[in-house]
Design a protein around this motif. Structure first.
Motif, mmCIF file in Angstrom:
data_model
loop_
_atom_site.group_PDB
_atom_site.id
_atom_site.type_symbol
_atom_site.label_atom_id
_atom_site.label_comp_id
_atom_site.label_asym_id
_atom_site.label_seq_id
_atom_site.Cartn_x
_atom_site.Cartn_y
_atom_site.Cartn_z
ATOM 1 N N THR A 108 8.197 7.908 -5.573
ATOM 2 C CA THR A 108 6.461 6.818 -6.013
ATOM 3 C C THR A 108 7.527 6.067 -5.343
ATOM 4 O OG1 THR A 108 8.060 7.834 -7.997
ATOM 5 C CG2 THR A 108 5.673 7.890 -7.202
ATOM 6 N N ALA A 109 9.514 5.150 -5.791
ATOM 7 C CA ALA A 109 9.287 3.907 -5.463
ATOM 8 C C ALA A 109 8.535 3.702 -4.293
ATOM 9 C CB ALA A 109 10.844 4.499 -5.338
ATOM 10 N N ALA A 110 8.831 4.506 -3.137
ATOM 11 C CA ALA A 110 8.432 4.048 -1.882
ATOM 12 C C ALA A 110 6.852 3.849 -1.380
ATOM 13 C CB ALA A 110 8.741 5.069 -0.166
ATOM 14 N N LEU A 111 6.662 4.421 -2.540
ATOM 15 C CA LEU A 111 4.712 3.947 -2.793
ATOM 16 C C LEU A 111 4.410 3.220 -3.171
ATOM 17 C CD1 LEU A 111 2.337 5.471 -1.264
ATOM 18 C CD2 LEU A 111 2.116 6.718 -3.766
ATOM 19 N N VAL A 112 4.668 2.763 -4.184
ATOM 20 C CA VAL A 112 5.198 1.004 -5.105
ATOM 21 C C VAL A 112 5.529 -0.058 -3.833
ATOM 22 C CG1 VAL A 112 5.929 0.152 -6.461
ATOM 23 C CG2 VAL A 112 5.363 2.572 -7.129
ATOM 24 N N HIS A 113 6.616 0.191 -3.398
ATOM 25 C CA HIS A 113 6.840 -0.664 -2.547
ATOM 26 C C HIS A 113 6.180 -0.793 -1.491
ATOM 27 C CE1 HIS A 113 10.203 -3.516 0.064
ATOM 28 N NE2 HIS A 113 9.601 -2.489 0.618
ATOM 29 N N GLU A 114 5.358 0.143 -0.858
ATOM 30 C CA GLU A 114 5.145 -0.396 0.556
ATOM 31 C C GLU A 114 3.172 -0.817 -0.275
ATOM 32 O OE1 GLU A 114 5.280 -0.447 3.518
ATOM 33 O OE2 GLU A 114 6.821 0.847 3.568
ATOM 34 N N LEU A 115 2.849 -0.394 -0.961
ATOM 35 C CA LEU A 115 1.475 -0.826 -1.283
ATOM 36 C C LEU A 115 2.203 -2.620 -2.145
ATOM 37 C CD1 LEU A 115 -0.644 0.608 -1.844
ATOM 38 C CD2 LEU A 115 -0.476 0.967 -4.371
ATOM 39 N N GLY A 116 2.524 -2.937 -2.318
ATOM 40 C CA GLY A 116 3.144 -4.150 -2.874
ATOM 41 C C GLY A 116 3.051 -5.392 -1.742
ATOM 42 N N GLY A 117 3.683 -4.477 -0.973
ATOM 43 C CA GLY A 117 4.385 -5.513 0.023
ATOM 44 C C GLY A 117 3.082 -5.260 1.126
ATOM 45 N N LEU A 118 2.253 -4.606 0.982
ATOM 46 C CA LEU A 118 0.892 -3.831 2.251
ATOM 47 C C LEU A 118 0.891 -5.653 2.438
ATOM 48 C CD1 LEU A 118 -0.846 -2.640 4.055
ATOM 49 C CD2 LEU A 118 -1.770 -2.216 2.583
ATOM 50 N N ARG A 119 -0.062 -6.278 1.990
ATOM 51 C CA ARG A 119 -1.137 -7.074 2.188
ATOM 52 C C ARG A 119 -0.318 -8.544 3.263
ATOM 53 N NH1 ARG A 119 -6.038 -8.415 -0.399
ATOM 54 N NH2 ARG A 119 -5.907 -6.248 -1.962
ATOM 55 N N ASP A 120 1.323 -8.572 3.132
ATOM 56 C CA ASP A 120 2.292 -9.469 2.678
ATOM 57 C C ASP A 120 2.032 -9.285 3.986
ATOM 58 O OD1 ASP A 120 1.756 -11.279 1.074
ATOM 59 O OD2 ASP A 120 3.872 -10.438 0.010
ATOM 60 N N ALA A 121 2.301 -7.962 4.621
ATOM 61 C CA ALA A 121 3.532 -7.521 6.215
ATOM 62 C C ALA A 121 2.076 -7.394 6.894
ATOM 63 C CB ALA A 121 3.538 -6.394 5.398
#
Lengths: 195, 195
Positions: free
Chosen positions: B37-50
């Motif tokens: 879940t931590a990885a999911l939160v991280h990727e979801l949160g960073g998606l738009r900037d990446a």
């Protein structure tokens, strides 16, 4: 692997979400309202800290005891026994039952090495004995494991003055005889109701 | 509404995810490996900037231009025109096409008020004229909007020395005549291939 692929790979690990759905969801997140994705990230990140198991019934809750266990309008002499916390939600949505719950956290499955000791069964039995419970409704799924667990509970409570019942098994409402399996049909015969 | 209900409500807004699936996913997240879940939160949160759109083809990418546009092994005289960035991924997975892409970002749909000016069509036409493109493969879906957009592109490129083709439309591989709609069947007749 870019950020989109990484998110897709993580989403594809969710139950019932295949590779194609995961890709579709990732692209959706990219185009979605930023406020929406921010809310999703926030709720997902905070979920585990916010939600715990109720120390009385085992249901998932933000407060302990949970709102169901502390609801003064509920019949406290009636306990509905379910396999998992999700089942509480499903039964609550049907608005049929107004007693308390008890979440076993699994079913007896000897082949998988899950015995009565791994479940909350002893705590349930203590509660039935100590709190003067009138009726125990066993709402486990009608599977081998569900039936085994029901039988075990029945055996353990022999001599205890409590009525034990099991949810009716049979044809689903709106169902069709043609699409019903043999076992369900035979159960619906055995459980037939006089009109 | 507790944290579990809030997450469920957010997940239920995703395309193709109903209330029941959303609830199942929320409970899954609660029981899942915290690292997941931590990885999911991280990727979801960073998606738009990446992830951004490639300035050349419109595909989603972490680098600009995207890895496809800068790949020296690709045939730069061949452009596959698709409706949306997801389509690039689908075509890439088939490993059939080794040219470049162009993402229109939609299709001409007069009833929805989407005209050629709202899409990247002018940029595409400039590219075909300026870069000596040999063939344009139109890979829009075989729908009214896809056909309209293909027709419009064809008209705009009259006189430009470029070959224009459209993906074949017909029976899916492994499909069954019995389950094919009339339009697909009629297209598969018109597009029949000599053996």
């Amino acid at each position: 692997m870019n950020a989109l692929d990484r998110l897709t790979a993580l989403l594809a690990r969710l139950p019932g979400i295949g590779k194609k759905t995961a890709a579709r969801l990732s692209y959706y997140m990219l185009d979605a309202d930023p406020a929406y994705t921010a809310a999703l990230v926030h709720e997902l990140g905070g979920l585990r800290d916010a939600i715990h198991q109720c120390s009385l019934c085992g249901n998932y809750t933000e407060t302990d005891p949970c709102p169901i266990c502390t609801d003064p309008d509920r019949d406290r002499s009636l306990i509905c026994v379910v396999e998992k916390a999700q089942d509480v939600r499903i039964i609550e949505e049907a608005r049929e039952f107004r007693g308390l719950f008890f979440v076993l956290g699994g079913l007896i499955a000897p082949l998988e090495g899950i015995g009565p000791g791994d479940l909350g069964i002893n705590r349930l039995i203590d509660r039935v004995r100590g709190e003067g419970i009138r009726e125990l409704i066993l709402a486990m799924n009608p599977t081998v494991e569900g039936d085994t667990t029901a039988l075990y509970l029945q055996k353990m409570l022999t001599g205890v003055p409590v009525e034990i019942s099991r949810l009716a098994s049979g044809l689903p409402v709106g169902g069709d005889l043609e699409y019903t399996d043999r076992l369900t049909l035979s159960r619906s015969f055995r459980g037939r109701v006089k009109l």
